[in-house]
Scaffold this motif. Structure first.
Motif, mmCIF file in Angstrom:
data_model
loop_
_atom_site.group_PDB
_atom_site.id
_atom_site.type_symbol
_atom_site.label_atom_id
_atom_site.label_comp_id
_atom_site.label_asym_id
_atom_site.label_seq_id
_atom_site.Cartn_x
_atom_site.Cartn_y
_atom_site.Cartn_z
ATOM 1 N N HIS A 23 53.019 -127.773 -68.484
ATOM 2 C CA HIS A 23 53.817 -127.458 -69.502
ATOM 3 C C HIS A 23 53.535 -128.521 -70.679
ATOM 4 C CE1 HIS A 23 57.676 -125.641 -67.415
ATOM 5 N NE2 HIS A 23 56.766 -124.654 -67.879
ATOM 6 N N HIS A 24 53.770 -128.092 -72.033
ATOM 7 C CA HIS A 24 53.669 -128.759 -73.132
ATOM 8 C C HIS A 24 54.333 -129.930 -73.095
ATOM 9 C CE1 HIS A 24 53.495 -129.718 -77.219
ATOM 10 N NE2 HIS A 24 52.438 -129.117 -77.463
ATOM 11 N N LEU A 27 57.874 -130.248 -74.597
ATOM 12 C CA LEU A 27 58.889 -129.378 -74.018
ATOM 13 C C LEU A 27 60.116 -130.137 -73.463
ATOM 14 C CD1 LEU A 27 60.283 -126.415 -73.737
ATOM 15 C CD2 LEU A 27 58.675 -126.161 -71.465
ATOM 16 N N GLN A 28 61.290 -129.720 -73.743
ATOM 17 C CA GLN A 28 62.174 -130.823 -72.945
ATOM 18 C C GLN A 28 62.819 -129.903 -71.938
ATOM 19 O OE1 GLN A 28 63.715 -133.903 -74.490
ATOM 20 N NE2 GLN A 28 61.740 -133.430 -75.814
ATOM 21 N N ASN A 33 61.480 -122.666 -72.411
ATOM 22 C CA ASN A 33 60.010 -122.659 -72.943
ATOM 23 C C ASN A 33 60.073 -123.119 -74.523
ATOM 24 O OD1 ASN A 33 60.862 -120.262 -74.406
ATOM 25 N ND2 ASN A 33 60.633 -119.181 -72.705
ATOM 26 N N LEU A 34 59.068 -123.409 -74.956
ATOM 27 C CA LEU A 34 58.807 -123.827 -76.323
ATOM 28 C C LEU A 34 59.522 -122.869 -77.463
ATOM 29 C CD1 LEU A 34 55.246 -125.176 -76.423
ATOM 30 C CD2 LEU A 34 57.447 -126.461 -76.518
ATOM 31 N N GLN A 37 63.137 -123.677 -77.064
ATOM 32 C CA GLN A 37 63.385 -124.740 -77.683
ATOM 33 C C GLN A 37 63.157 -124.855 -79.184
ATOM 34 O OE1 GLN A 37 61.114 -127.941 -75.975
ATOM 35 N NE2 GLN A 37 61.057 -129.154 -78.022
ATOM 36 N N LYS A 38 62.360 -124.013 -79.937
ATOM 37 C CA LYS A 38 62.523 -123.935 -81.164
ATOM 38 C C LYS A 38 63.662 -123.147 -81.903
ATOM 39 C CE LYS A 38 59.316 -122.440 -84.887
ATOM 40 N NZ LYS A 38 60.014 -121.554 -85.741
ATOM 41 N N TYR A 207 53.845 -126.667 -81.110
ATOM 42 C CA TYR A 207 55.174 -127.469 -81.306
ATOM 43 C C TYR A 207 55.111 -128.039 -82.504
ATOM 44 C CZ TYR A 207 58.251 -131.237 -80.903
ATOM 45 O OH TYR A 207 59.408 -132.120 -81.120
#
Lengths: 240, 99
Positions: A23-24, A27-28, A33-34, A37-38, A207
């Motif tokens: 995972h990035h 990423l919280q 997923n990202l 999140q975005k 990100y």
């Protein structure tokens, strides 16, 4: 988009822990997923901007109410503003919106140094705007056009209009441009932090939410000026 | 991720359009058109703001939720202006008994 818990369980079950580790780092844990999140970050930023629209909206409303009440005094007051400096500042601010958009673009295409350069250019143009604004403010102080006990009593500067009404125009001028400038100071501070993080390579095509959201804020401040400029500076221009 | 990335050339084009509109609004302001001065100035400002929102702020390529949020801000701003100004701008038009 949001998935139901059952989906999430099967999703996790289908992927070995190795996937989790991949995972990035940005990423919280509370996002799937990202992309989600975005979307959340963008939505949250826009909700904040809605409150900002109404924040400035109240001042625009006050302007409209007094402007229609004391139309002649407002034209006289506007006439005394420096259109040339207003135009230059409009160009500078739109230019800073361009560099901001380019900063987001640079992050989107993984150009670390370009991201830093565009963020710094945006700070620079923001600084130029505030500098010119400062020159204008100092002229107003010098000409006794700052509302308060020292506001001009020289009727020859504004012939044929009530000076108290001109003072209301200058009250709105200082509050609206002052609140706008305050937003720019905050924006410059955020941009400075972003530039440091960008330099450290925190942002990439995967990100770049902070760059995107700061961009939204910066462009919003630009839009406020897009309306302030004609309402304050151009109102009395044809009377020249 | 289905991310839309606008080209730098496109951003420069939007910037150029915004500068042209700024020059146009300054020029029109030097003409005495009466009440039309304000209408033109606001029309240009709204056009510029729309360009910034759609392309610099990526609303043109965003989710419906974002677009709806933008429209919601306009709706509430509209309410604020409409309801208040419908009072202030109509005072004196209607005679109020006892006032």
């Amino acid at each position: 988009m949001a998935s139901v818990p059952a989906d999430r369980q099967s999703h996790h079950a289908a992927h070995p822990p190795a996937h989790q580790a991949a995972h990035h780092p940005a990423l919280q844990h509370h996002f799937d997923n990202l992309e989600q999140q975005k979307e959340s970050a963008t939505f949250g930023m826009w909700l904040f901007l809605v409150t900002e629209v109404l924040f400035f909206g109240g001042l625009f409303l006050a302007y409209l109410v007094y402007r229609t009440q004391y139309s002649a005094a407002f034209v006289a007051g506007s006439h005394h503003l420096d259109v040339k400096l207003g135009v230059i500042n409009t160009g500078v601010l739109i230019g800073s919106s361009l560099t901001m958009a380019m900063g987001v673009w640079a992050a989107q295409v993984n150009r670390r140094k370009a991201t830093v350069v565009f963020l710094l250019l945006t700070i620079l143009l923001g600084g130029v705007f505030l500098g010119i604004k400062g020159v204008e403010y100092s002229h107003k102080f010098h000409d006794n056009l700052v509302p308060g006990p020292h506001f001009t009593t020289d009727q020859s500067v504004f012939p044929g209009v009530n000076l108290r009404h001109v003072e209301i125009f200058y009250s709105l001028y200082f509050i609206m441009t002052g609140l706008h400038a305050t937003h720019m100071v905050v924006g410059i501070g955020i941009l400075a932090v972003l530039a440091v993080f960008a330099w450290r390579g925190k942002y990439s095509s995967a990100y770049y939410n902070p760059v995107e959201c700061t961009g939204l804020y910066w462009h919003f401040v630009d839009i406020v000026w897009i309306f302030l400029f004609p309402l304050l500076y151009l109102l009395g221009a044809h009377a020249r | 991720m289905s991310e839309h990335v606008s080209s730098p050339k496109f951003y420069f084009l939007i910037f150029a359009a915004l500068m042209v509109l700024t020059a146009a609004t300054v020029w029109v302001a030097t003409l005495d058109l009466g009440a039309a001065n304000d209408i033109v100035a606001m029309a240009v400002a709204v056009t510029k703001a729309t360009l910034v929102v759609l392309f610099f702020m990526h609303v043109r390529y965003s989710t419906r939720l974002t677009a709806l949020t933008v429209l919601a801000s306009l709706f509430w701003l509209g309410l604020l202006l409409l309801v208040t100004l419908s009072d202030y701008w109509t005072r004196g038009i209607v005679g109020i008994p006892g006032k």
